[in-house]
Design a protein around this motif. Structure first.
Motif, mmCIF file in Angstrom:
data_model
loop_
_atom_site.group_PDB
_atom_site.id
_atom_site.type_symbol
_atom_site.label_atom_id
_atom_site.label_comp_id
_atom_site.label_asym_id
_atom_site.label_seq_id
_atom_site.Cartn_x
_atom_site.Cartn_y
_atom_site.Cartn_z
ATOM 1 N N LEU A 9 9.695 1.603 -0.950
ATOM 2 C CA LEU A 9 9.276 2.603 -1.049
ATOM 3 C C LEU A 9 8.092 2.634 -0.828
ATOM 4 N N CYS A 34 14.805 -0.288 -1.396
ATOM 5 C CA CYS A 34 14.264 0.815 -2.506
ATOM 6 C C CYS A 34 13.798 0.629 -4.101
ATOM 7 N N GLY A 35 14.237 0.994 -5.188
ATOM 8 C CA GLY A 35 13.827 0.891 -6.687
ATOM 9 C C GLY A 35 13.688 -0.412 -7.106
ATOM 10 N N LYS A 52 11.726 -2.729 -4.269
ATOM 11 C CA LYS A 52 9.931 -2.134 -4.995
ATOM 12 C C LYS A 52 9.861 -3.516 -6.425
ATOM 13 N N TYR A 105 16.073 2.724 -11.615
ATOM 14 C CA TYR A 105 15.036 3.874 -10.160
ATOM 15 C C TYR A 105 15.943 5.248 -10.096
ATOM 16 N N SER A 161 15.595 7.917 -7.671
ATOM 17 C CA SER A 161 15.308 8.151 -5.940
ATOM 18 C C SER A 161 15.960 9.439 -5.366
ATOM 19 N N GLU A 181 12.499 5.851 -13.795
ATOM 20 C CA GLU A 181 11.184 5.971 -12.642
ATOM 21 C C GLU A 181 11.788 6.810 -11.782
ATOM 22 N N LYS A 230 10.677 8.626 -8.359
ATOM 23 C CA LYS A 230 11.483 8.284 -6.621
ATOM 24 C C LYS A 230 11.440 9.146 -6.057
#
Length: 283
Positions: free
Chosen positions: A11, A117-118, A121, A227, A229, A254, A256
């Motif tokens: 990401l 992804c999350g 990251k 996460y 997303s 979070e 995203k």
């Protein structure tokens, strides 16, 4: 010096990565006979616009040459490359092949993140902090590999066709699921190399509630990073966030936006729910 490298499945765009001292090799997407590097040449919103015009997308990993070029920029440094899960993409293999082509391959450490992804990251951010704290390469690699064992991912596609096209669902199952309007939930297989069916529910809310049950079984709490997303479906991401907050007190969540490459696999409107247990260095 230790350099941290990853791909855009983390990401991170190339620009955002550079701001944190991270080298990013962008994945590519091809649509309507044009090929773009995600986050560089095209962003998710425009990509979905082209899909909605009736064009079918495809994605590809960074080329070996691109990765080797990154390695070659820092001939005197040790490099840790945290790659997207092997099996979900050829990105890990490209990173390894580029390492073997380097003049000093022993200085390069390619990590199969077993995720994307999350959580990917998160692992990249962790590696940066550990390197800044003066931790040696071998210990950083060990810490990253131990941390990834405590992560889990779920995908809720908006369209069965993308799972069928990607070979993750049979055409018959996809047709039936689409007709009766089920909400499918996929998860990473135990070997972390493919997506497999987790459950199907009648509504998005019930799908998230089922994921919450698994979170509670895994003792997910404020010591985990969650996460959510999405591929341009912020309202669904916020709905998922509120449902999770109703089950897990003080959840650290979070939200995203997914990149074009992942959108190619999950389809426009897909939502990913992922979590990873926090490392002491990032608490």
């Amino acid at each position: 010096m230790i350099r941290i490298v990853s791909d855009s499945s983390s990401l991170y765009s190339k620009k955002d990565g550079q701001a944190k001292g991270i080298e990013i090799a962008p994945l590519a997407v091809t649509i309507n006979s044009n090929t773009y590097k995600e986050y560089e040449d095209i962003h998710t919103e425009k990509f979905i616009e082209i899909i909605n015009e009736g064009h079918i997308p495809a994605s590809s990993q960074p080329s070996i040459g691109e990765v080797l070029e990154i390695y070659s920029k820092y001939p005197e440094d040790e490099i840790i490359n945290i790659s997207m899960a092997d099996g979900l993409s050829g990105t890990y293999n490209s990173a390894c092949m580029a390492k073997n082509m380097d003049e000093n391959p022993g200085r390069i450490h390619v990590i199969n993140s077993q995720t994307l992804c999350g959580p990917q990251k998160y692992l990249v951010d962790l590696a940066v902090v550990l390197a800044q704290n003066g931790i040696e390469v071998k210990e950083i690699v060990t810490e990253i590999n131990e941390t990834v064992e405590n992560s889990k991912s779920f995908l809720i596609p908006n369209d069965f066709d993308y799972l069928v096209r990607g070979g993750r669902l049979s055409p018959l199952a996809g047709k039936i699921g689409g007709l009766i309007k089920l909400v499918p939930v996929m998860t990473l297989a135990e070997d972390k190399k493919s997506l497999v069916k987790f459950t199907t529910k009648r509504t998005f809310k019930k799908a998230i509630q089922k994921i919450c049950e698994t979170m509670l079984e895994d003792n997910v709490d404020s010591n985990c990073k969650i996460y959510i997303s999405h591929a341009c479906k912020e309202e669904l991401a916020e709905e998922a966030k509120n449902i999770i907050l109703g089950h897990i007190e003080n959840a650290d969540i979070e939200v995203k936006l997914l990149g074009p490459a992942f959108t190619t696999q999950g389809g426009p409107g897909c939502v990913a729910i992922q979590y990873i247990r926090k490392h002491e260095a990032l608490k």
